[in-house]
Design a protein around this motif. Structure first.
Motif, PDB file in Angstrom:
ATOM      1  N   MET A   1     -45.143 -26.424  72.471  1.00  0.00           N
ATOM      2  CA  MET A   1     -44.721 -27.549  73.258  1.00  0.00           C
ATOM      3  C   MET A   1     -44.825 -28.816  72.397  1.00  0.00           C
ATOM      4  SD  MET A   1     -46.132 -28.256  76.978  1.00  0.00           S
ATOM      5  CE  MET A   1     -45.124 -29.038  78.119  1.00  0.00           C
ATOM      6  N   SER A   2     -43.765 -29.555  72.323  1.00  0.00           N
ATOM      7  CA  SER A   2     -43.767 -30.770  71.508  1.00  0.00           C
ATOM      8  C   SER A   2     -43.803 -32.000  72.404  1.00  0.00           C
ATOM      9  CB  SER A   2     -42.524 -30.807  70.622  1.00  0.00           C
ATOM     10  OG  SER A   2     -41.382 -30.941  71.416  1.00  0.00           O
ATOM     11  N   SER A   3     -44.433 -33.022  71.914  1.00  0.00           N
ATOM     12  CA  SER A   3     -44.493 -34.261  72.676  1.00  0.00           C
ATOM     13  C   SER A   3     -43.508 -35.251  72.064  1.00  0.00           C
ATOM     14  CB  SER A   3     -45.907 -34.836  72.656  1.00  0.00           C
ATOM     15  OG  SER A   3     -46.246 -35.194  71.352  1.00  0.00           O
ATOM     16  N   LYS A   4     -42.864 -36.005  72.924  1.00  0.00           N
ATOM     17  CA  LYS A   4     -41.909 -37.009  72.475  1.00  0.00           C
ATOM     18  C   LYS A   4     -42.585 -38.373  72.438  1.00  0.00           C
ATOM     19  CE  LYS A   4     -37.160 -36.114  73.385  1.00  0.00           C
ATOM     20  NZ  LYS A   4     -36.041 -36.332  74.261  1.00  0.00           N
ATOM     21  N   ASN A   5     -42.270 -39.114  71.434  1.00  0.00           N
ATOM     22  CA  ASN A   5     -42.751 -40.476  71.339  1.00  0.00           C
ATOM     23  C   ASN A   5     -41.679 -41.381  71.940  1.00  0.00           C
ATOM     24  OD1 ASN A   5     -43.933 -42.851  70.745  1.00  0.00           O
ATOM     25  ND2 ASN A   5     -44.002 -42.553  68.534  1.00  0.00           N
ATOM     26  N   HIS A   6     -41.959 -41.959  73.097  1.00  0.00           N
ATOM     27  CA  HIS A   6     -40.967 -42.784  73.784  1.00  0.00           C
ATOM     28  C   HIS A   6     -40.924 -44.209  73.239  1.00  0.00           C
ATOM     29  CE1 HIS A   6     -40.038 -39.772  76.779  1.00  0.00           C
ATOM     30  NE2 HIS A   6     -41.350 -39.550  76.916  1.00  0.00           N
ATOM     31  N   PHE A   7     -41.837 -44.541  72.359  1.00  0.00           N
ATOM     32  CA  PHE A   7     -41.899 -45.898  71.856  1.00  0.00           C
ATOM     33  C   PHE A   7     -41.429 -46.016  70.411  1.00  0.00           C
ATOM     34  CE2 PHE A   7     -45.078 -45.842  75.249  1.00  0.00           C
ATOM     35  CZ  PHE A   7     -44.526 -46.826  76.046  1.00  0.00           C
ATOM     36  N   SER A   8     -40.673 -45.062  69.942  1.00  0.00           N
ATOM     37  CA  SER A   8     -40.144 -45.171  68.587  1.00  0.00           C
ATOM     38  C   SER A   8     -38.823 -45.938  68.622  1.00  0.00           C
ATOM     39  CB  SER A   8     -39.948 -43.785  67.968  1.00  0.00           C
ATOM     40  OG  SER A   8     -38.980 -43.080  68.682  1.00  0.00           O
ATOM     41  N   PHE A   9     -38.615 -46.769  67.628  1.00  0.00           N
ATOM     42  CA  PHE A   9     -37.431 -47.604  67.562  1.00  0.00           C
ATOM     43  C   PHE A   9     -36.611 -47.221  66.345  1.00  0.00           C
ATOM     44  CE2 PHE A   9     -40.518 -50.643  69.516  1.00  0.00           C
ATOM     45  CZ  PHE A   9     -39.935 -50.673  70.765  1.00  0.00           C
ATOM     46  N   SER A  10     -35.319 -47.385  66.475  1.00  0.00           N
ATOM     47  CA  SER A  10     -34.464 -47.205  65.311  1.00  0.00           C
ATOM     48  C   SER A  10     -34.591 -48.443  64.421  1.00  0.00           C
ATOM     49  CB  SER A  10     -33.009 -47.021  65.751  1.00  0.00           C
ATOM     50  OG  SER A  10     -32.506 -48.219  66.294  1.00  0.00           O
ATOM     51  N   ARG A  11     -34.033 -48.358  63.251  1.00  0.00           N
ATOM     52  CA  ARG A  11     -34.114 -49.475  62.314  1.00  0.00           C
ATOM     53  C   ARG A  11     -33.419 -50.711  62.889  1.00  0.00           C
ATOM     54  NH1 ARG A  11     -33.422 -49.377  55.988  1.00  0.00           N
ATOM     55  NH2 ARG A  11     -35.532 -48.732  56.307  1.00  0.00           N
ATOM     56  N   GLN A  12     -32.303 -50.513  63.565  1.00  0.00           N
ATOM     57  CA  GLN A  12     -31.571 -51.637  64.149  1.00  0.00           C
ATOM     58  C   GLN A  12     -32.377 -52.285  65.273  1.00  0.00           C
ATOM     59  OE1 GLN A  12     -27.844 -50.535  65.876  1.00  0.00           O
ATOM     60  NE2 GLN A  12     -27.093 -52.631  65.935  1.00  0.00           N
ATOM     61  N   GLU A  13     -33.023 -51.467  66.107  1.00  0.00           N
ATOM     62  CA  GLU A  13     -33.831 -52.026  67.189  1.00  0.00           C
ATOM     63  C   GLU A  13     -35.045 -52.774  66.650  1.00  0.00           C
ATOM     64  OE1 GLU A  13     -34.490 -48.411  69.319  1.00  0.00           O
ATOM     65  OE2 GLU A  13     -33.057 -48.971  70.881  1.00  0.00           O
ATOM     66  N   ARG A  14     -35.654 -52.249  65.584  1.00  0.00           N
ATOM     67  CA  ARG A  14     -36.790 -52.949  64.981  1.00  0.00           C
ATOM     68  C   ARG A  14     -36.370 -54.296  64.424  1.00  0.00           C
ATOM     69  NH1 ARG A  14     -39.538 -48.069  61.922  1.00  0.00           N
ATOM     70  NH2 ARG A  14     -37.364 -47.879  61.394  1.00  0.00           N
ATOM     71  N   SER A  15     -35.195 -54.348  63.818  1.00  0.00           N
ATOM     72  CA  SER A  15     -34.744 -55.633  63.278  1.00  0.00           C
ATOM     73  C   SER A  15     -34.460 -56.627  64.397  1.00  0.00           C
ATOM     74  CB  SER A  15     -33.517 -55.452  62.391  1.00  0.00           C
ATOM     75  OG  SER A  15     -32.402 -55.059  63.144  1.00  0.00           O
ATOM     76  N   LYS A  16     -33.935 -56.158  65.527  1.00  0.00           N
ATOM     77  CA  LYS A  16     -33.721 -57.047  66.667  1.00  0.00           C
ATOM     78  C   LYS A  16     -35.046 -57.536  67.238  1.00  0.00           C
ATOM     79  CE  LYS A  16     -29.305 -55.277  68.323  1.00  0.00           C
ATOM     80  NZ  LYS A  16     -28.626 -54.603  69.446  1.00  0.00           N
ATOM     81  N   LEU A  17     -36.032 -56.637  67.282  1.00  0.00           N
ATOM     82  CA  LEU A  17     -37.356 -57.013  67.780  1.00  0.00           C
ATOM     83  C   LEU A  17     -37.977 -58.080  66.888  1.00  0.00           C
ATOM     84  CD1 LEU A  17     -39.791 -56.510  69.686  1.00  0.00           C
ATOM     85  CD2 LEU A  17     -40.532 -54.772  68.069  1.00  0.00           C
ATOM     86  N   VAL A  18     -37.906 -57.884  65.587  1.00  0.00           N
ATOM     87  CA  VAL A  18     -38.474 -58.848  64.643  1.00  0.00           C
ATOM     88  C   VAL A  18     -37.711 -60.167  64.717  1.00  0.00           C
ATOM     89  CG1 VAL A  18     -38.795 -59.332  62.191  1.00  0.00           C
ATOM     90  CG2 VAL A  18     -39.431 -57.110  63.117  1.00  0.00           C
ATOM     91  N   LYS A  19     -36.386 -60.092  64.857  1.00  0.00           N
ATOM     92  CA  LYS A  19     -35.585 -61.314  64.952  1.00  0.00           C
ATOM     93  C   LYS A  19     -35.940 -62.109  66.207  1.00  0.00           C
ATOM     94  CE  LYS A  19     -31.178 -60.772  64.428  1.00  0.00           C
ATOM     95  NZ  LYS A  19     -29.739 -60.606  64.669  1.00  0.00           N
ATOM     96  N   ASN A  20     -36.105 -61.425  67.334  1.00  0.00           N
ATOM     97  CA  ASN A  20     -36.481 -62.112  68.573  1.00  0.00           C
ATOM     98  C   ASN A  20     -37.883 -62.717  68.462  1.00  0.00           C
ATOM     99  OD1 ASN A  20     -34.086 -61.628  69.864  1.00  0.00           O
ATOM    100  ND2 ASN A  20     -34.829 -59.876  71.007  1.00  0.00           N
ATOM    101  N   ALA A  21     -38.810 -61.975  67.855  1.00  0.00           N
ATOM    102  CA  ALA A  21     -40.167 -62.491  67.693  1.00  0.00           C
ATOM    103  C   ALA A  21     -40.182 -63.708  66.769  1.00  0.00           C
ATOM    104  CB  ALA A  21     -41.087 -61.400  67.155  1.00  0.00           C
ATOM    105  N   LEU A  22     -39.441 -63.646  65.676  1.00  0.00           N
ATOM    106  CA  LEU A  22     -39.391 -64.783  64.758  1.00  0.00           C
ATOM    107  C   LEU A  22     -38.714 -65.999  65.381  1.00  0.00           C
ATOM    108  CD1 LEU A  22     -38.617 -63.115  61.321  1.00  0.00           C
ATOM    109  CD2 LEU A  22     -40.727 -64.204  62.048  1.00  0.00           C
ATOM    110  N   LEU A  23     -37.660 -65.758  66.147  1.00  0.00           N
ATOM    111  CA  LEU A  23     -36.989 -66.866  66.816  1.00  0.00           C
ATOM    112  C   LEU A  23     -37.919 -67.528  67.831  1.00  0.00           C
ATOM    113  CD1 LEU A  23     -34.406 -68.497  67.210  1.00  0.00           C
ATOM    114  CD2 LEU A  23     -33.729 -66.827  68.929  1.00  0.00           C
TER     115      LEU A  23
END
Length: 112
Positions: free
Chosen positions: A1-23
């Protein structure tokens, strides 16, 4: 049985997150800079580095508001009133967070 990580982000989503935080942090920095750099002669009991705390705390509060906007932005995929409500709620949370950050940063100096 494998567990899924629901909080993993793609590279594009991480860049949007960092951009929003920096803004958000830049908006917080600009807001608090308008306040603290207009102080003529600070009181001597504040110390020489009294500006560091308000800058850091308000910038972190702005970054937290930007991160909140990133997570709420998933709800704007739908059209109509839902998008308006999400943007209004995000703006309200960002504004209140920035205000609380400014209060916490200026506590003991300008906010007495």
């Amino acid at each position: 049985m494998s567990s899924k990580n629901h909080f993993s982000f793609s590279r594009q989503e991480r860049s949007k997150l960092v951009k929003n935080a920096l803004l958000g942090a830049v908006i917080g920095l600009a807001f608090i800079s308008l306040i603290i750099f207009n102080v003529g002669v600070p009181k001597p009991e504040w110390g020489t580095l009294w500006r560091i705390r308000p800058i850091l705390v308000t910038s972190l509060a702005g970054a937290a508001g930007g991160i909140f906007f990133f997570f709420m932005n998933d709800f704007t995929a739908r059209r109509g009133w839902n998008k308006v409500v999400v943007y209004a709620l995000s703006f309200f949370v960002f504004t209140v967070g920035l205000w609380i950050g400014a209060i916490l940063g200026l506590d003991g100096t300008l906010w007495n």
